[in-house]
Design an enzyme around this catalytic site. Sequence first.
Site, PDB file in Angstrom:
ATOM      1  N   GLY A   1      -7.421  12.760  87.908  1.00 56.42           N
ATOM      2  CA  GLY A   1      -8.111  13.866  88.571  1.00 56.42           C
ATOM      3  C   GLY A   1      -9.372  14.253  87.818  1.00 56.42           C
ATOM      4  O   GLY A   1      -9.888  13.485  86.995  1.00 56.42           O
TER       5      GLY A   1
ATOM      6  N   ASP B   1     -10.702  10.286  71.923  1.00 53.70           N
ATOM      7  CA  ASP B   1      -9.983  10.071  73.187  1.00 53.70           C
ATOM      8  C   ASP B   1      -9.649   8.590  73.425  1.00 53.70           C
ATOM      9  O   ASP B   1      -8.687   8.271  74.129  1.00 53.70           O
ATOM     10  CB  ASP B   1     -10.767  10.661  74.369  1.00 53.70           C
TER      11      ASP B   1
ATOM     12  N   GLY C   1     -10.454  16.977  83.113  1.00 57.37           N
ATOM     13  CA  GLY C   1     -10.842  16.759  81.714  1.00 57.37           C
ATOM     14  C   GLY C   1      -9.740  16.073  80.928  1.00 57.37           C
ATOM     15  O   GLY C   1      -9.551  16.312  79.739  1.00 57.37           O
ATOM     16  N   LEU C   2      -9.003  15.183  81.592  1.00 56.12           N
ATOM     17  CA  LEU C   2      -7.892  14.498  80.907  1.00 56.12           C
ATOM     18  C   LEU C   2      -8.291  13.139  80.323  1.00 56.12           C
ATOM     19  O   LEU C   2      -7.442  12.300  80.049  1.00 56.12           O
ATOM     20  CB  LEU C   2      -6.709  14.317  81.869  1.00 56.12           C
ATOM     21  N   GLY C   3      -9.591  12.925  80.138  1.00 56.71           N
ATOM     22  CA  GLY C   3      -9.999  11.720  79.420  1.00 56.71           C
ATOM     23  C   GLY C   3     -10.306  10.517  80.284  1.00 56.71           C
ATOM     24  O   GLY C   3     -10.080   9.374  79.866  1.00 56.71           O
ATOM     25  N   SER C   4     -10.870  10.764  81.477  1.00 53.50           N
ATOM     26  CA  SER C   4     -11.178   9.650  82.387  1.00 53.50           C
ATOM     27  C   SER C   4     -12.208   8.687  81.789  1.00 53.50           C
ATOM     28  O   SER C   4     -12.081   7.478  81.941  1.00 53.50           O
ATOM     29  CB  SER C   4     -11.747  10.168  83.707  1.00 53.50           C
TER      30      SER C   4
HETATM   31  O1  PMV Z   1     -13.996  17.664  76.442  1.00 49.53           O
HETATM   32  P1  PMV Z   1     -13.106  16.602  75.918  1.00 49.53           P
HETATM   33  O2  PMV Z   1     -11.695  16.772  76.360  1.00 49.53           O
HETATM   34  O3  PMV Z   1     -13.629  15.250  76.147  1.00 49.53           O
HETATM   35  O4  PMV Z   1     -13.042  16.803  74.345  1.00 49.53           O
HETATM   36  C1  PMV Z   1     -14.199  16.796  73.531  1.00 49.53           C
HETATM   37  C2  PMV Z   1     -13.812  16.942  72.107  1.00 49.53           C
HETATM   38  C3  PMV Z   1     -14.987  17.092  71.148  1.00 49.53           C
HETATM   39  O5  PMV Z   1     -14.452  17.146  69.832  1.00 49.53           O
HETATM   40  C4  PMV Z   1     -15.724  18.397  71.412  1.00 49.53           C
HETATM   41  C5  PMV Z   1     -15.962  15.940  71.248  1.00 49.53           C
HETATM   42  C6  PMV Z   1     -15.513  14.644  70.614  1.00 49.53           C
HETATM   43  O6  PMV Z   1     -16.038  13.593  71.003  1.00 49.53           O
HETATM   44  O7  PMV Z   1     -14.678  14.645  69.705  1.00 49.53           O
END
Ligand code: PMV
Length: 301
Positions: A84, A134, A87-90
């Site tokens: 979806g 991620d 913000g789950l890492g697509s």
């Molecule tokens: O927004 P997200 O879930 O992709 O998380 C970003 C996390 C940060 O530390 C702010 C950026 C990163 O690349 O580590």
Amino acid sequence: MVTISAPGKLMLLGEHAVVYGYPCIVSAVDKYLTVVVDSSKGKQDEIISPGFSDTRFIKEAINIFRDKFSVKDPINLKTESELGSFGLGSSAAVTVATLKALVEFFGLHLDKTELFNLSYEVVKKVQGLGSGFDLTVSIWGGTIYFEGKNKKVENLCQEPLPLMVGFSGEKGDTVSMVKLVKEKRQNYRKGIEKIFENIAQLVEKAKVALLEKDWTRFGMLMNYNQDYLEDLGVSTKKLNNLISASRKTGAYGAKLSGAGGGDCMIALVSKEKKRAVIKAIKAEGGEVIEVTVGTAKGGII
Ligand code: PMV
């Protein structure tokens, strides 16, 4: 034809600080983004991506793959996603799955660390600043302690964690939140570095609490981490409301997850309190996302 699925992620502690070399803790979720690679019928690549409309990561992954392995044949690539737009890492999942699918389709090989390094090149090209945290759980699954500085990955566990996820309904923009913190750091270097150091200490303590399954302590450390994220100015009123509603109804701890400015919050909750916390998050206008956190069949499949 090759089909590869990579799981999404949730940041547990250490966001933002990890961009500047400090450690973080990140978990996989049991929802996947799938990439299917086949040969192209035409002379050019065909990319059909209903699973993730931002095709920059796919295109850059194909470019970097071609450069590294000197493969020219055009391909057909399709995506499908369960992640979806919460913000789950697509973007990480699509990058990892694209590279892995290409490698297998052309009968080549990359070990997990090589896959991480190549995927990180893609992320840096497309996104600029980013720690690569991620990518780790999309590749290895489970819950990982990740050192931003030397990109060291340490597997903490592969079991589900008692975490719940609430979507704020606001779309967070990672790149602009990372820029915001970068500017603050340029203007108030000492103060911001101090916050990062404090966050890093929480991460170290949380790692021990997690291994001991000391949820009371882990939850408390999540709360402290949230305070620092509020100091950095990346939380929102909506996230704060969902977080405090969860705490008030008995969560061990709650915080935003990821760059902030919207997207999701997480709450660490015992079985007994789960229903009350779900109700509280919904009452504040949040959407509870049904995912299991911390497990993902060992990462990419
Ligand atoms: O927004 P997200 O879930 O992709 O998380 C970003 C996390 C940060 O530390 C702010 C950026 C990163 O690349 O580590």
